[in-house]
Design an enzyme around this catalytic site. Sequence first.
Site: not given
Lengths: 769, 769
Positions: A357-358, A601-602, A488
């Site tokens: 999905w980047d 994480k993000q 994640e």
Amino acid sequence: MKDYLKHDPWSIIEEGFHHAYNEITESVMSLGNGRMGQRGNFEEQFSGPTLQGNYVAGVYYPDKTRVGWWKNGYPEYFAKVLNATNWIGIQVDVDYETLDLSTCDVWDFRRELNMREGYLKRSFSARLKSGREVRVEAIRFCSLVDDEAGAIRYSVTPLNFDGKLTLTPFLNGDIKNRDANYDEKFWDEVHKETAYGEAYLELRTKKTGFHVLTGMKFQVFQNGQTVEFQSLPVKLEKYVANKVSLDIRQGEETTLVKYAVNLSSENHPTDELLVRAKQYVARIFRKGFDQLRSEQAQAWADKWKFMDIVIEGDVAAQQGIRFNLFQLSQTYTGEDERLNIGPKGFTGEKYGGSTYWDTEAYCLPFYLATADPKVARNLLRYRYKHLPKAIENAHKLGFKAGAALYPMVTMNGEECHNEWEITFEEIHRNGAIAYAIFDYVRATGDERYLVEYGLEVLIGIARFWTQRVNWSTEKQKYVMLGVTGPNEYENNVNNNWYTNYIACWCLEYAIQTAQRVKEIDPERYRTLRDRIHFREDKEIATARDIIENMYFPVHEDLGIFSQQDGYFDKEQTLVKDLPAGQRPLNQKWSWDRILRSPFIKQADVLQGLYFFEDRFDDATIRRNYEYYEPRTVHESSLSPCVHAILAAKLGLKEKAYEFYLRTSRLDLDDYNNDTEDGCHITSMAGTWMAVVKGFGGMRVRDGKVSFAPFCPAQWISYAFTVRHRGALLTIQCTPTEVVIENLSPQPVELLLFDKPLTVKAKGVERVSI
Amino acid sequence: MKDYLKHDPWSIIEEGFHHAYNEITESVMSLGNGRMGQRGNFEEQFSGPTLQGNYVAGVYYPDKTRVGWWKNGYPEYFAKVLNATNWIGIQVDVDYETLDLSTCDVWDFRRELNMREGYLKRSFSARLKSGREVRVEAIRFCSLVDDEAGAIRYSVTPLNFDGKLTLTPFLNGDIKNRDANYDEKFWDEVHKETAYGEAYLELRTKKTGFHVLTGMKFQVFQNGQTVEFQSLPVKLEKYVANKVSLDIRQGEETTLVKYAVNLSSENHPTDELLVRAKQYVARIFRKGFDQLRSEQAQAWADKWKFMDIVIEGDVAAQQGIRFNLFQLSQTYTGEDERLNIGPKGFTGEKYGGSTYWDTEAYCLPFYLATADPKVARNLLRYRYKHLPKAIENAHKLGFKAGAALYPMVTMNGEECHNEWEITFEEIHRNGAIAYAIFDYVRATGDERYLVEYGLEVLIGIARFWTQRVNWSTEKQKYVMLGVTGPNEYENNVNNNWYTNYIACWCLEYAIQTAQRVKEIDPERYRTLRDRIHFREDKEIATARDIIENMYFPVHEDLGIFSQQDGYFDKEQTLVKDLPAGQRPLNQKWSWDRILRSPFIKQADVLQGLYFFEDRFDDATIRRNYEYYEPRTVHESSLSPCVHAILAAKLGLKEKAYEFYLRTSRLDLDDYNNDTEDGCHITSMAGTWMAVVKGFGGMRVRDGKVSFAPFCPAQWISYAFTVRHRGALLTIQCTPTEVVIENLSPQPVELLLFDKPLTVKAKGVERVSI
């Protein structure tokens, strides 16, 4: 962090050979042209640390899945980008002693990746075990113009002897992937042949049956003069070469120029590969090295014109941003809708070279703003073409009636990933694919795309979400159970705010698009409706019901969204209180500890606020930013850019700059100790976003481009170039002034700091700040 | 479901060769003696479907872990029980034609596992391709008395020819595990030798370095007379044999008796293995087959005396329950505290032969009630000896100060399992290990165990729980995040009721045990306290605080416990409404669909109500049972027994019987289509529980044994035998009467239907119901 590469605005330069870092340098100095790519490996033999990497776009192998414990729904294979025939190889023997920088004394070593002109150059002096000393200069590139070809000029000068030099340009397909699940070789030999000064090797991948024909032709010069040479053919398994022996004299240069092509059955009829390769090689041979190189320089100049970012006052930052732009442009040129952007591009094997999905969430904005709209359109078309596979994938997991779940990782539309918490649960990716359509249409105004392809994808995605939620009698709301959000470091959670939000947004956008398409092309609409059995009234009613009754977890007292149900049951410690030795968490902590921690994480809630910023007031964005940012460890390279953009929006300039710094030199300085595996290609687009959307405040609203730039205190100025609906604009920003130059032959209406501004054709506007 | 095995109260009988089912029959007809075990493979060559299996207790191989994506904390290896040297092999050649039932016409085939006397007998007639016909009779057993030995009597009679018979008794160590992660062989050869009529083969496991020496000695008879024979030694890689050729005449029987031993370096000094094997073989050879067999029959008679369950009126049920008791007894004899009960025992490779919480939660009650208390004590001691590894395991996951997390799967105390949601999260297993100590002391009254070993384990476990919970400022309670309960169809949930409950119970029991040990042996208490740095006041205060302030999810309206946070957000469909084709879910549904569903793999809340029934009133148990049971798919063989016991307690007799049926013939009828992998050994103990704790209502309360039997409507009567603190009781139950016979030489005070009853020494009490 490492700091052995020289700072320079246009080149990446290694001075002195850093033997132990060689795999890192190889990654950084990778070359590519969208069609083929190549790590910065040496031409001659090297027995030191090296990860050989030659990649041909679109050619992959379905490596049999490896899991500990099989779960229903896992894919059968993980598609892997393939290490393909080594076409750069030239064995160098000096009086029967093989040149190998791992076994020589080396001095005056220099390796340069020239980003302005797109080549890799290397020179060194070496003393072999026998005491013989040679000087070598090598330069090579993957041609942007002839994008199935590469060329190398390799020169050897004996420094302290007369003798024999044997040069063996070869093609070697007897290679492996380092990342192979069962240590298999992925290629079979189909054909090989040699002739005077040329050779051809055709391999076929196991299972997938891709053919790649690699050809080479070479010429030899001594002291600038073409030399007639004796050529001894060598054929081994999956290997073909020509051995050329020459007398050499001290101080006199011998040069081999090698022209190579990689033709794949993806682009040519299999039975014509050989004849076409011969024609192709002959053609570039006729052009000659110098012409190829000047064409290459011109092609790169054209690319830079549309995408360059110029930073004054900070060479490291300048080098960092150009490196990102250069590598992105080498990876994906947008000319082939079958291709996409692997997380490592052509710089390594990791993540299998597959699509994540980047692409939609992080890369698309870069291509939208710096390339012809057809590039972004091709990225969208890639997913459109995979729609049947996405429907099949959802069906496999138990969804019905045309629901589409795009894969987390894919090469041809089929899911490759095999961790249940990601494969089956990190479903927000479906949202990013819908968002990319929105983003594209917003930027380009190309509503025809919706008619032809977009709506069909949006309906497939909407159908997935309507089936994926369920009604909770307990909450009297729709809920979404068992998902993994962008963060994640949480798995199998209920009601991830971001996922619930983007799901509802997808439903809204699908409804709105259906209505719009019905307006602008009722006939195409009806055809599509009937073909995919779109039960308009019922499906739209269901979607509306979900939109209106979706559950969103919030923390009322804090006035923020809850990342997911139960997030506030966690011990609310902060990243700043973590002992330094415990980071990165993903290397230091057990997985359960990470899962139980509040650490992110993000960007997750913040990813949603970034995507949908216009729907939230600044105070809400600020409260969420201030709560979640101190809990975020940014252990995905995709995290800082989103934070940089939000921080910039909130006026937190220092913070924005700090986040920018975390990615711009990530690979050059090997921050995460993993550049040896390849570069973080997709996060490079995030770096671009941090500058253009963050510092530059670029947005598109109501068809107009808008800016709100500020200049980081550390810089004298910066300037970026963007395209918008046919216009080409350069925005330069100093601490006191914004200069907007309209490079296009028509006037452009834009917004600067939310105020309308018209910049006339070829005109310049200066605004003090 | 299959129904090809003949119903018989004491034997499992196959009549006619079921070639396609052979691997199932091999599983069912496995032999073992706790020290070694053996699937029902044929002695002679067989090229049809077969899973070769010869196992030596305690000998394992650390097979390198295979995962898709590595996570911190995963173990390096998965310990696998090893397929060891095949000691039963006898190649049979008739005039140079090899006997192989897969290539012959076979008639009069019969295979019988005699459970009363503990042997496997097989006979058949076969016509070879040449037309030669032979009659074969074979009988073998693994000796309970000489538990490193086995013996075989193998007879061949030519039916329609005179000719040559070559018998080649062999030892073959050139074998593989079918379940090998990377298809490796696990054994190296150390030594082999042959002599007249005997042979020895010593192998060593790779990595672990276990030595196993297999020896054999044989004799040959014709028409009942010992025959002097010529013996040709054969030595191949990891293979040793003696070839014996004999003249045979139509109608005359030739018999080979093979005596074999398996000596492992776990039980003997490595350098004495050979000499001891020779002595051992010589000793059993001197005893001779008939004496060995009669000793075997006597040993089994002794076992049956203490554990038999007699069912009148239902041969299938009788056979089923005896089969369970027989296989359990073959698997674990309790004589060696280093051994434990693998889920497949000696009947297959699956689950690696390792130890699971099955032992404590399901198997211990069987051994407590049917065997000498030292058997159960050895099972407890096994975990005591693994305490340092459990502490190391917890430490690896980030826990401190002596916290112990026992592994989910283990051979030597180290964790083997590698799914994060189980390995790191299915931590309720720690509770079962504490519960087993409680269960043992409750049954035996052996408080010394607490002093010597129990308390130390309980403190390690308590320390784990105190660190595993965290304070939720949101809930103002302690919560336990990120766990997997006994219902493995939910992963990474918060506040699993069962886990929270057993965690608190562990803390309580640890406090209570610490106080009790301090009372009864203050000196040992102090020594332990100092050795393990038990900060008595502080640790107990912390534990009390957690006990008092733990969060337990409930559904107030329904008056039931919530399996975990958010369980009632699920769509509350019932198992009965699932289309038949969708079950078993674990084969038909994707993993995410299972996770999102309300369906329960095995008792979870109900497991807690079963363990702690005295702490809940019947109405509470009933409400929970009635809510959860209709949502339970029982896709673990460990689930029905708990439901049978609760159903029986609640007076739901038909339901209890139904649950009993689900396990009692699970393997015999191959309900789950997986018996070919081996039998469900640990769930066999659950079958025993369903009868004794379920129908029989057996409990131990305040040191007294108590019963509340009823007779399932389908039976005339049933009777079971249990031990309790030195007493031996047989309880027989008909629809109208309970007969309790005290087989012991002292009176026994017990409770029958909650009323005190004394049965005098060797006396009988009859009570109408």
